[in-house]
Design a protein around this motif. Structure first.
Motif, PDB file in Angstrom:
ATOM      1  N   PRO A 347      -2.960 -73.936 -52.215  1.00 61.93           N
ATOM      2  CA  PRO A 347      -3.975 -74.797 -51.334  1.00 61.93           C
ATOM      3  C   PRO A 347      -4.628 -73.794 -50.628  1.00 61.93           C
ATOM      4  N   PRO A 348      -5.670 -74.173 -49.925  1.00 62.61           N
ATOM      5  CA  PRO A 348      -6.495 -73.379 -49.070  1.00 62.61           C
ATOM      6  C   PRO A 348      -5.505 -73.098 -47.775  1.00 62.61           C
ATOM      7  N   GLY A 349      -5.789 -71.896 -47.319  1.00 59.69           N
ATOM      8  CA  GLY A 349      -4.917 -71.287 -46.161  1.00 59.69           C
ATOM      9  C   GLY A 349      -4.834 -69.877 -46.410  1.00 59.69           C
ATOM     10  N   GLU A 350      -4.265 -69.168 -45.244  1.00 61.66           N
ATOM     11  CA  GLU A 350      -4.070 -67.726 -45.140  1.00 61.66           C
ATOM     12  C   GLU A 350      -2.736 -67.384 -45.172  1.00 61.66           C
ATOM     13  N   VAL A 351      -2.435 -66.129 -45.607  1.00 61.93           N
ATOM     14  CA  VAL A 351      -0.996 -65.706 -45.449  1.00 61.93           C
ATOM     15  C   VAL A 351      -0.827 -65.326 -43.772  1.00 61.93           C
ATOM     16  N   ILE A 352       0.347 -65.040 -43.312  1.00 60.24           N
ATOM     17  CA  ILE A 352       0.584 -64.521 -41.818  1.00 60.24           C
ATOM     18  C   ILE A 352       1.431 -63.254 -42.394  1.00 60.24           C
ATOM     19  N   ARG A 353       0.672 -62.191 -42.396  1.00 62.47           N
ATOM     20  CA  ARG A 353       1.435 -60.972 -42.671  1.00 62.47           C
ATOM     21  C   ARG A 353       1.822 -59.938 -41.423  1.00 62.47           C
ATOM     22  N   GLY A 354       3.039 -59.731 -41.249  1.00 55.87           N
ATOM     23  CA  GLY A 354       3.508 -58.709 -40.275  1.00 55.87           C
ATOM     24  C   GLY A 354       2.894 -57.177 -40.489  1.00 55.87           C
ATOM     25  N   VAL A 355       2.624 -56.856 -39.110  1.00 59.21           N
ATOM     26  CA  VAL A 355       1.983 -55.606 -39.084  1.00 59.21           C
ATOM     27  C   VAL A 355       3.130 -54.760 -39.335  1.00 59.21           C
ATOM     28  N   GLY A 356       4.388 -54.850 -38.799  1.00 61.31           N
ATOM     29  CA  GLY A 356       5.429 -53.889 -38.919  1.00 61.31           C
ATOM     30  C   GLY A 356       6.053 -53.832 -40.378  1.00 61.31           C
ATOM     31  N   SER A 357       6.018 -54.774 -40.806  1.00 64.15           N
ATOM     32  CA  SER A 357       6.664 -55.271 -42.223  1.00 64.15           C
ATOM     33  C   SER A 357       5.798 -55.142 -43.320  1.00 64.15           C
ATOM     34  N   ASP A 358       4.665 -55.581 -43.287  1.00 73.02           N
ATOM     35  CA  ASP A 358       3.565 -55.731 -44.336  1.00 73.02           C
ATOM     36  C   ASP A 358       4.227 -56.835 -45.234  1.00 73.02           C
TER      37      ASP A 358
END
Length: 475
Positions: A347-358
């Motif tokens: 489905p359309p959308g974006e991941v939310i990626r942690g800067v500290g954890s990747d």
């Protein structure tokens, strides 16, 4: 392993005797699935909502231990009829354990098995160990032997009942597992080997060892294969992965567990670009090309995001994914054209990626249950990691669930979870230029609990401190 042999001769001698018996039996028996692949197994697993690893009775979804044989038969007849009419299935795999066999529940549970047989289905009966150990070994060898004696005594002569001595024997090495399989065959030598399904080693994840064992010649083999075992995003990569697990034994192997999320909006008509859609394409396409049987996990299991079907209040069954069902049926050999389409896989959308954890903000287990707390997991582009930031400030997943602050909705340390979208202040989020994601009503920041970085780290909210565990990229 001496406790498992039930007084048999040493393995080296037994192997020669068993091999000779296998060759004689093979010549005497009519052609089995081996000569034409195993593609005549088009099936689904029917599973206990708690999972089939149970110390007590295993009770597939829709059944109840309070029902007698007649009531169980009637319920099962309706469910099995749905497997046939909605899916086109001709096989059902069902769990057994010592707590369910030779007991009061067995007197009722046989009603479900008999209902499937009365509808012309093949039935695979497979042993699951209890959840109290879950070490990949038989819990109680004497009880296991007694269980199989009872099952084979009742169904050994029924040509459409198949016996799988153990599901996922990961606690045993190859030689140990081959010995157990050989002992089972010797103890039930009157069961044609073409109706015995020997699990692959490990988590049923490789059949090359058992396939090569002369003691097991003539049996069918079972393989399990899942998308969370790797991070491939192309059909070709998954096909190569699967091929190595099969070796030269595809002709006698059925994949009796393979499944993917069916309740989260993935498009299985897209064969590449997503772990799960590419995995499922490779699995079903391989099954079709190699004429292999495929038994989906699970066809029906309440509360499982992988469940192909949901049971309605009136007992009827509804598919959870039209594209998933179409791809499965293609793998079963139906149709002349593959069900491919050009829509995006997730489905359309974006991941939310942690800067500290990747790692990405993830709905664990592809759950759709309200109150499921979010965690960090390796980014995979799945529907459970695809977030839409709506015009009213919600972060939406699956198209109908919103990220919200749980607990009292206002305190630092409160869990971040999913719930039905309601437009409440606890479900509003601001995505900021400094890479923080904040709740405007409280000013609290979305964060990885305890500044953790590993898979499974829970997500909560805390006072904003500008640290990397509170920073997120959306891409």
């Amino acid at each position: 392993m001496a406790a498992l042999t039930r007084g048999l001769v040493p393995r080296a001698v037994a192997a020669a005797v068993l091999l000779a018996s296998a060759l004689t039996a093979a010549l005497a028996q009519p052609a089995t699935a081996h000569s034409r692949g195993t593609s005549d197994f088009r099936g689904v697993n029917w599973a206990d909502p708690r999972d089939n690893y149970a110390a007590d009775q295993v009770v597939p979804t829709g059944l109840s231990t309070s029902d007698d044989y007649a009531a169980t038969h009637a319920k099962a007849k309706r469910i099995v009829s749905g497997f046939q009419s909605v899916l086109g299935a001709n096989t059902v795999r069902m769990p057994v354990n010592p707590s369910s066999v030779g007991t009061t529940w067995w007197s009722s549970y046989t009603g479900a098995i008999d209902a499937a047989l009365a509808r012309g289905m093949k039935v695979i009966l497979s042993y699951w160990e209890a959840n109290t150990a879950k070490d990949g070994k038989i819990d109680d060898v004497a009880a296991w032997n007694a269980m199989w004696d009872t099952i084979v005594g009742k169904y050994g002569k029924h040509s459409r009942v198949y016996f799988e001595p153990m599901n996922e024997p990961f606690g045993y090495g190859l030689d140990q597992w081959v010995t157990i399989g050989a002992d089972w065959l010797a103890a039930h030598r009157h069961v044609p080997r073409g109706r015995v399904i020997v699990s692959g080693t490990g988590y049923n994840d490789n059949v090359t060892g058992v396939g090569a064992a002369p003691e097991l010649q003539g049996t069918l083999l079972s393989l399990h294969f899942y998308g969370f075992w790797a991070a491939h995003t192309t059909e070709a990569e998954w096909k190569a992965d699967l091929a190595a697990r099969l070796g030269e034994y595809a002709y006698r192997t059925l994949i009796d567990e393979a499944g993917a999320p069916m309740t989260t909006g993935l498009n299985y008509g897209a064969w590449n670009g997503n772990i799960y859609t590419s995995y499922f394409a490779a699995t079903t396409n391989t099954a079709r090309e190699k004429r292999m049987g495929l038994v989906y996990w699970p066809g029906l299991r309440a509360g499982d995001a992988y469940s192909l079907l949901s049971q309605n209040a009136d007992g009827t069954l509804t598919p959870n994914s039209a594209t998933g069902l179409a791809q499965l049926r293609w793998g079963w050999g139906f149709g002349d054209e593959p069900p491919v389409n050009d829509d995006p896989p997730a489905p359309p959308g974006e991941v939310i990626r942690g800067v500290g954890s990747d790692r990405c903000v993830d709905v664990p287990g592809w759950s759709t249950a309200n109150g499921t707390q979010l965690d960090l997991w390796d980014c995979n582009g799945g529907a459970n990691q695809s977030w839409n930031h709506t015009t009213d400030g919600a972060l939406m997943v699956y198209g109908n669930k919103c990220m919200e602050i749980g607990g009292d909705g206002v305190s630092p340390g409160s869990p971040v979870q999913i719930n039905d979208c309601a437009g409440t202040p606890a479900q509003k989020w601001a995505v900021n230029a400094d890479l923080t994601i904040t709740n405007p009503a409280t000013g609290l920041c979305l964060q990885a609990t305890g500044a953790g970085t590993g898979n499974g780290t829970l997500i909560d909210v805390g006072q904003c401190a500008g640290t990397s565990h509170q920073q997120w990229r959306r891409s």
